[in-house]
Design a protein around this motif. Sequence first.
Motif, PDB file in Angstrom:
ATOM      1  N   HIS A   1       0.954  -1.218   0.241  1.00 55.77           N
ATOM      2  CA  HIS A   1      -0.141   0.069  -0.126  1.00 55.77           C
ATOM      3  C   HIS A   1       0.858   1.195   0.056  1.00 55.77           C
ATOM      4  O   HIS A   1       0.496   1.928  -0.807  1.00 55.77           O
ATOM      5  N   ALA A   2       1.877   1.023   0.887  1.00 50.96           N
ATOM      6  CA  ALA A   2       2.754   2.529   0.912  1.00 50.96           C
ATOM      7  C   ALA A   2       3.430   2.743  -0.410  1.00 50.96           C
ATOM      8  O   ALA A   2       3.497   3.853  -0.875  1.00 50.96           O
ATOM      9  N   VAL A   3       3.912   1.690  -0.978  1.00 45.95           N
ATOM     10  CA  VAL A   3       4.559   1.498  -2.323  1.00 45.95           C
ATOM     11  C   VAL A   3       3.611   2.191  -3.256  1.00 45.95           C
ATOM     12  O   VAL A   3       3.977   3.155  -4.221  1.00 45.95           O
ATOM     13  N   GLU A   4       2.483   1.689  -3.350  1.00 45.22           N
ATOM     14  CA  GLU A   4       1.592   2.253  -4.385  1.00 45.22           C
ATOM     15  C   GLU A   4       1.090   3.608  -4.083  1.00 45.22           C
ATOM     16  O   GLU A   4       1.038   4.639  -5.006  1.00 45.22           O
ATOM     17  N   GLN A   5       1.001   4.117  -2.888  1.00 40.59           N
ATOM     18  CA  GLN A   5       0.644   5.263  -2.307  1.00 40.59           C
ATOM     19  C   GLN A   5       2.041   6.322  -3.001  1.00 40.59           C
ATOM     20  O   GLN A   5       1.745   7.381  -3.329  1.00 40.59           O
ATOM     21  N   ALA A   6       3.107   5.885  -2.717  1.00 39.98           N
ATOM     22  CA  ALA A   6       4.247   6.783  -3.108  1.00 39.98           C
ATOM     23  C   ALA A   6       4.256   6.968  -4.519  1.00 39.98           C
ATOM     24  O   ALA A   6       4.713   8.014  -5.007  1.00 39.98           O
ATOM     25  N   PHE A   7       4.087   5.922  -5.398  1.00 39.98           N
ATOM     26  CA  PHE A   7       4.078   6.059  -6.865  1.00 39.98           C
ATOM     27  C   PHE A   7       2.861   7.062  -7.157  1.00 39.98           C
ATOM     28  O   PHE A   7       2.833   7.912  -7.904  1.00 39.98           O
ATOM     29  N   ALA A   8       1.684   6.917  -6.464  1.00 38.77           N
ATOM     30  CA  ALA A   8       0.514   7.539  -6.839  1.00 38.77           C
ATOM     31  C   ALA A   8       0.627   9.215  -6.487  1.00 38.77           C
ATOM     32  O   ALA A   8       0.286  10.007  -7.131  1.00 38.77           O
ATOM     33  N   LYS A   9       1.227   9.417  -5.324  1.00 41.08           N
ATOM     34  CA  LYS A   9       1.021  10.817  -4.729  1.00 41.08           C
ATOM     35  C   LYS A   9       2.390  11.495  -5.205  1.00 41.08           C
ATOM     36  O   LYS A   9       2.561  12.742  -5.542  1.00 41.08           O
ATOM     37  N   HIS A  10       3.507  10.813  -5.228  1.00 39.60           N
ATOM     38  CA  HIS A  10       4.887  11.483  -5.362  1.00 39.60           C
ATOM     39  C   HIS A  10       5.737  11.376  -6.697  1.00 39.60           C
ATOM     40  O   HIS A  10       6.623  12.018  -6.793  1.00 39.60           O
ATOM     41  N   ILE A  11       5.212  10.666  -7.492  1.00 40.16           N
ATOM     42  CA  ILE A  11       5.872  10.466  -8.556  1.00 40.16           C
ATOM     43  C   ILE A  11       4.602  10.709  -9.856  1.00 40.16           C
ATOM     44  O   ILE A  11       3.835   9.981 -10.092  1.00 40.16           O
ATOM     45  N   ARG A  12       4.990  11.782 -10.277  1.00 37.63           N
ATOM     46  CA  ARG A  12       4.068  12.359 -11.160  1.00 37.63           C
ATOM     47  C   ARG A  12       4.571  12.137 -12.762  1.00 37.63           C
ATOM     48  O   ARG A  12       5.115  12.737 -13.564  1.00 37.63           O
ATOM     49  N   ILE A  13       4.438  10.618 -13.149  1.00 40.77           N
ATOM     50  CA  ILE A  13       5.010  10.035 -14.026  1.00 40.77           C
ATOM     51  C   ILE A  13       3.613   9.504 -14.789  1.00 40.77           C
ATOM     52  O   ILE A  13       2.838   8.819 -14.334  1.00 40.77           O
ATOM     53  N   ASN A  14       3.600   9.994 -16.119  1.00 44.03           N
ATOM     54  CA  ASN A  14       2.397   9.733 -16.697  1.00 44.03           C
ATOM     55  C   ASN A  14       2.710   8.261 -17.454  1.00 44.03           C
ATOM     56  O   ASN A  14       3.448   7.947 -18.577  1.00 44.03           O
ATOM     57  N   TRP A  15       2.621   7.093 -16.709  1.00 40.43           N
ATOM     58  CA  TRP A  15       2.991   5.692 -17.194  1.00 40.43           C
ATOM     59  C   TRP A  15       2.341   5.025 -18.434  1.00 40.43           C
ATOM     60  O   TRP A  15       2.862   4.318 -19.238  1.00 40.43           O
ATOM     61  N   ASP A  16       1.013   5.810 -18.472  1.00 42.24           N
ATOM     62  CA  ASP A  16       0.156   5.216 -19.865  1.00 42.24           C
ATOM     63  C   ASP A  16       0.449   6.048 -21.033  1.00 42.24           C
ATOM     64  O   ASP A  16      -0.085   5.850 -22.288  1.00 42.24           O
ATOM     65  N   LEU A  17       1.484   7.106 -20.939  1.00 42.13           N
ATOM     66  CA  LEU A  17       1.662   7.944 -22.089  1.00 42.13           C
ATOM     67  C   LEU A  17       2.103   7.306 -23.324  1.00 42.13           C
ATOM     68  O   LEU A  17       2.988   6.410 -23.101  1.00 42.13           O
ATOM     69  N   GLN A  18       1.536   7.342 -24.390  1.00 40.16           N
ATOM     70  CA  GLN A  18       2.300   6.738 -25.673  1.00 40.16           C
ATOM     71  C   GLN A  18       3.102   7.591 -26.454  1.00 40.16           C
ATOM     72  O   GLN A  18       2.774   8.853 -26.475  1.00 40.16           O
ATOM     73  N   ILE A  19       4.035   7.191 -26.542  1.00 47.34           N
ATOM     74  CA  ILE A  19       5.236   8.166 -27.037  1.00 47.34           C
ATOM     75  C   ILE A  19       5.649   7.580 -28.688  1.00 47.34           C
ATOM     76  O   ILE A  19       6.173   6.705 -28.653  1.00 47.34           O
ATOM     77  N   VAL A  20       5.357   8.380 -29.466  1.00 48.19           N
ATOM     78  CA  VAL A  20       5.444   7.934 -31.122  1.00 48.19           C
ATOM     79  C   VAL A  20       6.637   8.745 -31.614  1.00 48.19           C
ATOM     80  O   VAL A  20       6.699  10.039 -31.341  1.00 48.19           O
ATOM     81  N   TRP A  21       7.520   8.163 -32.193  1.00 43.77           N
ATOM     82  CA  TRP A  21       8.569   8.714 -32.712  1.00 43.77           C
ATOM     83  C   TRP A  21       8.228   8.780 -34.151  1.00 43.77           C
ATOM     84  O   TRP A  21       7.970   7.620 -34.991  1.00 43.77           O
ATOM     85  N   THR A  22       8.119   9.812 -35.130  1.00 40.28           N
ATOM     86  CA  THR A  22       7.700   9.641 -36.432  1.00 40.28           C
ATOM     87  C   THR A  22       8.844   9.262 -37.215  1.00 40.28           C
ATOM     88  O   THR A  22       8.888   8.635 -38.272  1.00 40.28           O
ATOM     89  N   ASP A  23      10.156   9.566 -36.997  1.00 38.86           N
ATOM     90  CA  ASP A  23      10.930   9.152 -37.581  1.00 38.86           C
ATOM     91  C   ASP A  23      12.449   8.438 -36.937  1.00 38.86           C
ATOM     92  O   ASP A  23      13.128   9.118 -36.212  1.00 38.86           O
TER      93      ASP A  23
END
Lengths: 132, 663
Positions: free
Chosen positions: B122-144
């Motif tokens: 729970h603490a680990v999940e909370q730490a990721f949810a509250k303190h790591i503002r990283i968009n894990w689901d972001l799709q990153i597309v390189w066109t070239d």
Amino acid sequence: MKKAIILFADNDEEFLATRRNTLEQEGYQVLSALNPDEARNILEQGNIDVAILDLRLMNDNDEKDLSGLNLAKRVAPAIPKIILTKFPTVEAVREALAPQLIGLPPAVDFIAKQEGPSALLTAIQKALIAQD
Amino acid sequence: MAKKILFIDNDQDFLDTRVEKLSKEGYEVLEAVSIENAEQILERNWIHVAIIDVRMRDENDGKDTSGLSFAKKKIYESIPKIILTGYPSFEYVREALGPALEGMPPAVDFLSKQEGWEAMLHAVEQAFAKHIRINWDLQIVWTDLKSSSFPHLVSLIEPQPIGALLPDRVDEIEDLFRKLFYDYEQVTLSRILWQKDGRVSMDVQAYAKSREAQFVVTCGHASVIHAELERYHSVAPKTHVVGIPLLIQVAENRHYAAVAWSLPGQDITETRSLARFSRESTDRKVTTALENLFQTTLGHWHKQLCAGESDKNLTRSYLECLRIEEPDKLGLLTKAASLLEALAKEASSCRLVEISTTHDQIVFRFSNGKVATYTNPFLLLTKDEFVFMPRPTLCTALGHLSVNNIIVGYNGQAWVTDFACAGTALPVWQDFISLEASIRFNLMDKRDLYATYEFEKQLLAVNCLGEAVSAVDIEPEYRQAFSMIQTIRRYAAQVAGDDLAPYYLGLLFNIVKGMESYDLNICRPRQEVITWVHHLLLASMLGEKIDREEPFLGADRLGAKAVGIQIDEINHEIRVQGRKVNLTPTEFNLLVYLHHNANQLCKRQDIVRDVFGYSNADRDAEKSLLNTNIERLRSKIEADPSHPEYILTIRGHGYKLVVELAL
């Protein structure tokens, strides 16, 4: 220099009087509150610099009495608060000081009564410095 | 993209069980059994969250708080930490979580081992949810993907190859984009706009459910990006100015930082670097882009002139602006000599030109037999000050413009996106000069060295900065560069005055700064050799021009200090306090007239009649013609035009030129 105004909330009247004395000798102006309602009124008026809140403000023998901490969480978030208790527990400190996603933790410090007046005075000084 | 945890505990059994459980939950866990071990791992690896045991040295020592001390270290401040212990006490919690008085508390949570696995998860999940503002689901597309990718970005940012560290640095930079675009679902990274000194700027399209946005993102080492942002904040206009991007978002992690800029009203996908824009557009469009750059984008900045500080002369201002260390004479000349020798050898082996140097001269023998001899320009740079140079005019400027870091929209709107050299007290000429220099070395296709020599000769054949020269004699492929430089100089003259000397001096410093990067130890293709010889040739020609201003220096040395106004009617030259001033013919005639009648009243109607050839001074048009010319003249010769010392107004009558009589 303007005297810093401190709210001291504790249901233990005797302890309150002793500490009030110490603080006044240090040059602070002290407003006292003996129960959660009085403390809430003073906090809501807002013209104090630091609030010292006893953890169990209603019943010293009730483990579930977290009224002081609840005040810290809900009332006047901008006023720095120090939680004071005769019964320090890991859970209470964690709750008082845990970083929040938005805004500040409920309290700026957590002191056990057993630590004596000097620990409290240091905590007050730190809180006042951080506020400037 | 894995969520990475560093688990620090000296109890190997406990560590193993928990690491296994965390791995099953999908976390990538690194283990450290000692503080030293943890430090090594953090040195090399990129992690998101750390779990740290309090007693890392001795389980039975109540005073061992080595884990807590480790958590408090400043360099690990940005890592969210969970403090763990088998011996929970309220003092530990207080130390770990607060008091939150100075900056961040050492930890984001506190766990006792007795609380069990669920609490930890729970603490680990909370730490990721509250303190790591990283968009894990972001799709990153390189066109070239062929030309750019995260590894490619890292290699552009890192000055040296980083070998085995690469995978972690790649993760780190990817995280940076996931932080920067926290509120989006997909980003498309299409191309790199420019890269310079460890920074890479690219254009990014970001998409979320009902919206999309475009940004210019600049990323690099955190310290570099922070320094740039500091400069942006100190110089950028507080209100929005077209051409100056708006700062939208900053993201940072251990090593890198990235900034997202928005260009309001501009379709970023349509922008090109000024270099590309000028290759692909007509001359007129390029001129419009430059006009936009100097009038709209930078007009506001360059107007913020401040008086030159008295403790600095022009030479020092340029040195500071270009971040050149105060040259020590001997060192500079020794370095220059080895550079000249190497370049001469290279040029000769390419059969480009024979360069021979003596202590104070440099001779170019071109392959067509023509010879040009100049003073050694490096010698000139060892001078502390030039007497004829004006005091520096300082202004708010970008400090380094180039055809690469300026981007231009389809409509010709120019945007500046590089603030790394910006400052509030830079020589007013610097922006123009740096752009002019970059045109030469980035836009001119170098095939014929002699043609570049002709090009420079033509540009130098002017009497004042804003003067237009015909491009007829210029090789067709160099005409665009020629016309761009002329446009730049026209604006420079408008902002900073017509005086050539401070401009040439600045150009010389910029060129020499560019030559610092000449590497003695590599072999270059012929085209590149031409570029370097072109640098040297231009430096020599500029040095010669600056050196020609010497006669008055000579007079100064003899003790006959140049004072007041000196007029050379034959050569149409004016000097004020020894400084050459460029006047229009009308201004010149007006000054000569006043000078002939020095120290006496010249009536308005007499001036109008004798200088302008009109008979009636009362007519408004002639009145204003006289007023305008007097004003212009004052602005060129008076130290403070609003409090004239030379040309005095005699109210109701006319003017008087005050000069000290020669003894």
